[in-house]
Structures are given as C-alpha cells and as structure tokens.
Design a protein around this motif. Structure first.
Motif, PDB file in Angstrom:
ATOM      1  N   UNK B  13       0.835  -1.202   0.000  1.00  0.00           N
ATOM      2  CA  UNK B  13       0.000   0.000   0.000  1.00  0.00           C
ATOM      3  C   UNK B  13       0.866   1.247   0.000  1.00  0.00           C
ATOM      4  N   UNK B  14       2.169   1.090  -0.167  1.00  0.00           N
ATOM      5  CA  UNK B  14       3.047   2.254  -0.208  1.00  0.00           C
ATOM      6  C   UNK B  14       4.180   1.932  -1.161  1.00  0.00           C
ATOM      7  N   UNK B  15       4.780   2.954  -1.768  1.00  0.00           N
ATOM      8  CA  UNK B  15       5.811   2.685  -2.794  1.00  0.00           C
ATOM      9  C   UNK B  15       7.005   1.910  -2.238  1.00  0.00           C
ATOM     10  N   UNK B  16       7.391   2.185  -0.999  1.00  0.00           N
ATOM     11  CA  UNK B  16       8.539   1.468  -0.424  1.00  0.00           C
ATOM     12  C   UNK B  16       8.216  -0.010  -0.255  1.00  0.00           C
ATOM     13  N   UNK B  17       6.988  -0.306   0.158  1.00  0.00           N
ATOM     14  CA  UNK B  17       6.619  -1.707   0.346  1.00  0.00           C
ATOM     15  C   UNK B  17       6.614  -2.419  -0.998  1.00  0.00           C
ATOM     16  N   UNK B  18       6.209  -1.676  -2.052  1.00  0.00           N
ATOM     17  CA  UNK B  18       6.247  -2.261  -3.397  1.00  0.00           C
ATOM     18  C   UNK B  18       7.663  -2.674  -3.761  1.00  0.00           C
ATOM     19  N   UNK B  19       8.623  -1.771  -3.462  1.00  0.00           N
ATOM     20  CA  UNK B  19      10.024  -2.090  -3.758  1.00  0.00           C
ATOM     21  C   UNK B  19      10.461  -3.326  -2.991  1.00  0.00           C
ATOM     22  N   UNK B  20      10.068  -3.382  -1.698  1.00  0.00           N
ATOM     23  CA  UNK B  20      10.460  -4.533  -0.881  1.00  0.00           C
ATOM     24  C   UNK B  20       9.852  -5.818  -1.423  1.00  0.00           C
ATOM     25  N   UNK B  21       8.595  -5.739  -1.866  1.00  0.00           N
ATOM     26  CA  UNK B  21       7.910  -6.887  -2.435  1.00  0.00           C
ATOM     27  C   UNK B  21       8.645  -7.419  -3.654  1.00  0.00           C
ATOM     28  N   UNK B  22       8.999  -6.489  -4.567  1.00  0.00           N
ATOM     29  CA  UNK B  22       9.681  -6.919  -5.793  1.00  0.00           C
ATOM     30  C   UNK B  22      11.047  -7.502  -5.471  1.00  0.00           C
ATOM     31  N   UNK B  23      11.745  -6.902  -4.495  1.00  0.00           N
ATOM     32  CA  UNK B  23      13.046  -7.451  -4.130  1.00  0.00           C
ATOM     33  C   UNK B  23      12.898  -8.840  -3.525  1.00  0.00           C
ATOM     34  N   UNK B  24      11.833  -9.011  -2.732  1.00  0.00           N
ATOM     35  CA  UNK B  24      11.598 -10.321  -2.133  1.00  0.00           C
ATOM     36  C   UNK B  24      11.349 -11.366  -3.212  1.00  0.00           C
ATOM     37  N   UNK B  25      10.560 -10.968  -4.249  1.00  0.00           N
ATOM     38  CA  UNK B  25      10.332 -11.879  -5.370  1.00  0.00           C
ATOM     39  C   UNK B  25      11.654 -12.251  -6.045  1.00  0.00           C
ATOM     40  N   UNK B  26      12.483 -11.253  -6.265  1.00  0.00           N
ATOM     41  CA  UNK B  26      13.765 -11.451  -6.941  1.00  0.00           C
ATOM     42  C   UNK B  26      14.648 -12.413  -6.142  1.00  0.00           C
ATOM     43  N   UNK B  27      14.796 -12.136  -4.835  1.00  0.00           N
ATOM     44  CA  UNK B  27      15.668 -12.982  -4.016  1.00  0.00           C
ATOM     45  C   UNK B  27      15.099 -14.387  -3.882  1.00  0.00           C
ATOM     46  N   UNK B  28      13.761 -14.478  -3.738  1.00  0.00           N
ATOM     47  CA  UNK B  28      13.144 -15.786  -3.566  1.00  0.00           C
ATOM     48  C   UNK B  28      13.307 -16.633  -4.821  1.00  0.00           C
ATOM     49  N   UNK B  29      13.182 -15.980  -5.999  1.00  0.00           N
ATOM     50  CA  UNK B  29      13.363 -16.715  -7.254  1.00  0.00           C
ATOM     51  C   UNK B  29      14.780 -17.274  -7.323  1.00  0.00           C
ATOM     52  N   UNK B  30      15.769 -16.448  -6.961  1.00  0.00           N
ATOM     53  CA  UNK B  30      17.150 -16.916  -7.028  1.00  0.00           C
ATOM     54  C   UNK B  30      17.361 -18.107  -6.111  1.00  0.00           C
ATOM     55  N   UNK B  31      16.900 -18.007  -4.854  1.00  0.00           N
ATOM     56  CA  UNK B  31      17.178 -19.113  -3.944  1.00  0.00           C
ATOM     57  C   UNK B  31      16.360 -20.345  -4.296  1.00  0.00           C
ATOM     58  N   UNK B  32      15.181 -20.156  -4.913  1.00  0.00           N
ATOM     59  CA  UNK B  32      14.414 -21.331  -5.358  1.00  0.00           C
ATOM     60  C   UNK B  32      15.161 -22.058  -6.468  1.00  0.00           C
ATOM     61  N   UNK B  33      15.694 -21.303  -7.423  1.00  0.00           N
ATOM     62  CA  UNK B  33      16.429 -21.934  -8.512  1.00  0.00           C
ATOM     63  C   UNK B  33      17.663 -22.659  -7.993  1.00  0.00           C
ATOM     64  N   UNK B  34      18.378 -22.013  -7.066  1.00  0.00           N
ATOM     65  CA  UNK B  34      19.588 -22.643  -6.534  1.00  0.00           C
ATOM     66  C   UNK B  34      19.226 -23.922  -5.779  1.00  0.00           C
ATOM     67  N   UNK B  35      18.162 -23.860  -4.970  1.00  0.00           N
ATOM     68  CA  UNK B  35      17.771 -25.054  -4.198  1.00  0.00           C
ATOM     69  C   UNK B  35      17.336 -26.177  -5.117  1.00  0.00           C
ATOM     70  N   UNK B  36      16.586 -25.848  -6.177  1.00  0.00           N
ATOM     71  CA  UNK B  36      16.151 -26.895  -7.108  1.00  0.00           C
ATOM     72  C   UNK B  36      17.357 -27.529  -7.785  1.00  0.00           C
ATOM     73  N   UNK B  37      18.340 -26.702  -8.160  1.00  0.00           N
ATOM     74  CA  UNK B  37      19.541 -27.209  -8.805  1.00  0.00           C
ATOM     75  C   UNK B  37      20.309 -28.131  -7.856  1.00  0.00           C
ATOM     76  N   UNK B  38      20.460 -27.693  -6.599  1.00  0.00           N
ATOM     77  CA  UNK B  38      21.192 -28.510  -5.623  1.00  0.00           C
ATOM     78  C   UNK B  38      20.472 -29.830  -5.391  1.00  0.00           C
TER      79      UNK B  38
END
Lengths: 84, 230
Positions: B13-38
């Motif tokens: 509901x605020x621009x900063x939270x939007x940024x945090x949300x997108x960063x969370x998506x970005x980091x989560x995608x990376x760690x999901x890919x790494x975990x699947x690979x491992x």
C-alpha cells in the motif's frame, strides 16, 4: 616477501584459487574503504575535540552525507529550522 | 490484512513496500532456482551407478563454482543496497502523528493544527459485527489522507511496544522515553491492519493497529468530527 612468493607458487599450480583471491580481496577492500569513509566523513564522528567538537551541528541542508542518493535531489532541500 | 494459509507478503500500500515486495520476489526466485539445482545434483549423485576410488580435482569447475555464486551474490546485493538507501531518504511530511503504545492499546495524537488525541482499543471478539476481522479491528482507526507523506513519531508510555503495519512496509519500536520516527506514503485508499510487534505483557496479541487512508476532504471531515466528539 616469502609469504607472497609461497602463495604465488601455490597459485601457479592451482589457478582455480585466483577468483577466490579476487572476490575475498575485493570484499575486504570494499569493507575497509567504507569503514574509512565512515570514520573520516561521517558527521557523527569527531576526531579533533578541540577544534571541531560537534561536526553534526555544522551540516548544510543540502549536504549529502550518505554514500548513495537514489531518488533524492539534495540541492532542492531547504533549511527550515532555527540555527543552533 | 493477512489471509489464512497466506505464504507471501501482503499487497503493498506504499511505494517502499512495493520495492520490498519486488526485491523479495527477486531474491526468492534466485534461492528457489539454486535449491532446485542442488536438489537435482544430490539426486543425481545418490542414484548414480558410477563410483571412483581416487581423489578427483578440476581447476576449471572450481573457477566456475567460485565466480558464479559471487556474481549471483552481487546481483542480490545491488537491489538490496538500493532499497536500503531508499528507505533512509529525507521526506517532507504533510502530517505528523504521534503513536503512543500503552498496555494494551495505542493512542494517536494529531497536534499539527488542533489538539486531537484518542485511544484505539481492539474490538473484543464478542463485540464484532459480521464482516469484521477477529483480533485486528480497533474502535478508533488512525485516519490519514491518501497519497500524502506522513510522519509517525512512535513512543511508549510504559513498556516496549512496536508499531507495525506490514502492507505499508512500516515497523518501528515504541521505546519509553525515546521518540522514533517513521515515514510513509499511502499510495491507495484502504484499511491497513497491523499488530503490536514487541512483547509487552498479557494482551500483547490484542492491541492491533488500524490505518485508514481516505481522500483529503474525508480526512478533514473526520478530524472535525473527532474534535467535536472530544
């Protein structure tokens, strides 16, 4: 000199360690540089208690004290509080 | 508010939270890919028919699995630092509100223009009307004008509390004798819920925070009404 020569000789037979040196060395360099910047340029730090006892009272309203300014236009800020 | 079985973050509901949300998506995608690979590597090695009795080494693959993780870490660090500096930027608030934590309710003071203050207690479960949310509703909401930068000064009158509204990306500890500042902009009108986030006694789970963002004229009407009631 002997430490450097030993490490250099070991690196020649294991070149895979070179990226490790680059990244660890780079990370350590960046940390030390940031700590040095904080020690020397942070307005919360006073090195010379006789001549510059409270540098945080001498900040301009347009002074950027943080390392990066993403969305801030510091030149637009005005001073809206009384002098100390 | 959070839903049952919700896994991800609440809608921003605020621009900063939007940024945090997108960063969370970005980091989560990376760690999901790494975990699947491992996981794939582990399964491959465990089910393989080949064995080797001698020590293996390979300089090339060592270089790859040193450089690649370092690059991935840099790709995570750069957006993270960007958001870190964004959170600390200087704002120019239109309104300053004081949120004081008590055992076990919040009180809000709007003292920029008039002397407006009120307490905000949780609505007890037996007093809920149909459609209201259990343990989240409060009798008086902190109303703010939408799309205006707001500064909230958080403190406490007795013990430690913490003023948190997840959808606005805001959490600030309420420390007795200390004034903490947090700023945000509500980018859309709505009702945003949060709960006290620092253990403060028996009813720590029963002192929610409700922020209601409304258009400016509605905010002005509300504050006139609240002043009359006081």
């Amino acid at each position: 000199m002997s430490l450097l020569a030993t490490v250099g000789k070991q690196l020649k037979s294991h070149p895979a360690l070179i990226p490790l040196f680059i990244f660890i060395g780079g990370g350590a360099t960046m940390s030390v540089m940031y700590l040095g910047r904080l020690a020397l340029k942070n307005p919360d730090v006073s090195w010379d208690r006789k001549n510059n006892p409270e540098p945080w009272n001498k900040m301009e309203p347009t002074q950027q004290y943080k390392l990066f300014a993403i969305n801030m236009d510091y030149s637009k800020l005005k001073k809206d509080r009384p002098d100390f | 508010m959070a839903q049952y079985t919700q896994l991800g973050l609440q809608d921003a509901a605020s621009p900063l939270m939007e940024e945090l949300l997108h960063f969370h998506d970005h980091a989560l995608m990376i760690i999901t890919l790494i975990s699947a690979f491992v996981l794939y590597i582990i399964l491959t090695m465990v089910t393989a028919k080949t064995t080797d009795k001698y020590i293996l080494d390979s300089q090339e693959v060592e270089i790859i699995w040193t450089v690649l993780p370092a690059i991935i870490l840099v790709l995570i660090a750069l957006p993270s630092l960007r958001i870190l500096y964004l959170l600390d930027e200087i704002n120019d608030p239109h309104l300053t509100i004081k949120a004081m934590g008590h055992q076990w309710y919040w009180s809000y003071e709007y003292t920029d223009y008039e002397d407006l203050g009120f307490d905000s207690y949780m609505v007890p479960t037996q007093d809920l009307t149909p459609g209201q949310f259990r343990l989240l509703e409060a009798d008086h909401r902190m109303v703010i004008p939408v799309e205006s930068p707001i500064r909230v000064l958080v403190s406490a009158e007795d013990v430690l509390h913490s003023w948190a509204v997840p959808s606005l990306g805001v959490k600030m500890d309420a420390v007795p004798g200390r004034l903490n500042q947090v700023a945000f902009v509500a980018s859309r009108p709505g009702v945003f819920f949060g709960q006290c986030s620092e253990i403060c006694g028996a009813n720590h789970s029963f002192m929610p925070i409700v922020v209601e963002a409304v258009p400016l004229e509605h905010f002005e009407n509300w504050s006139s009404l609240m002043l009359e009631d006081a």
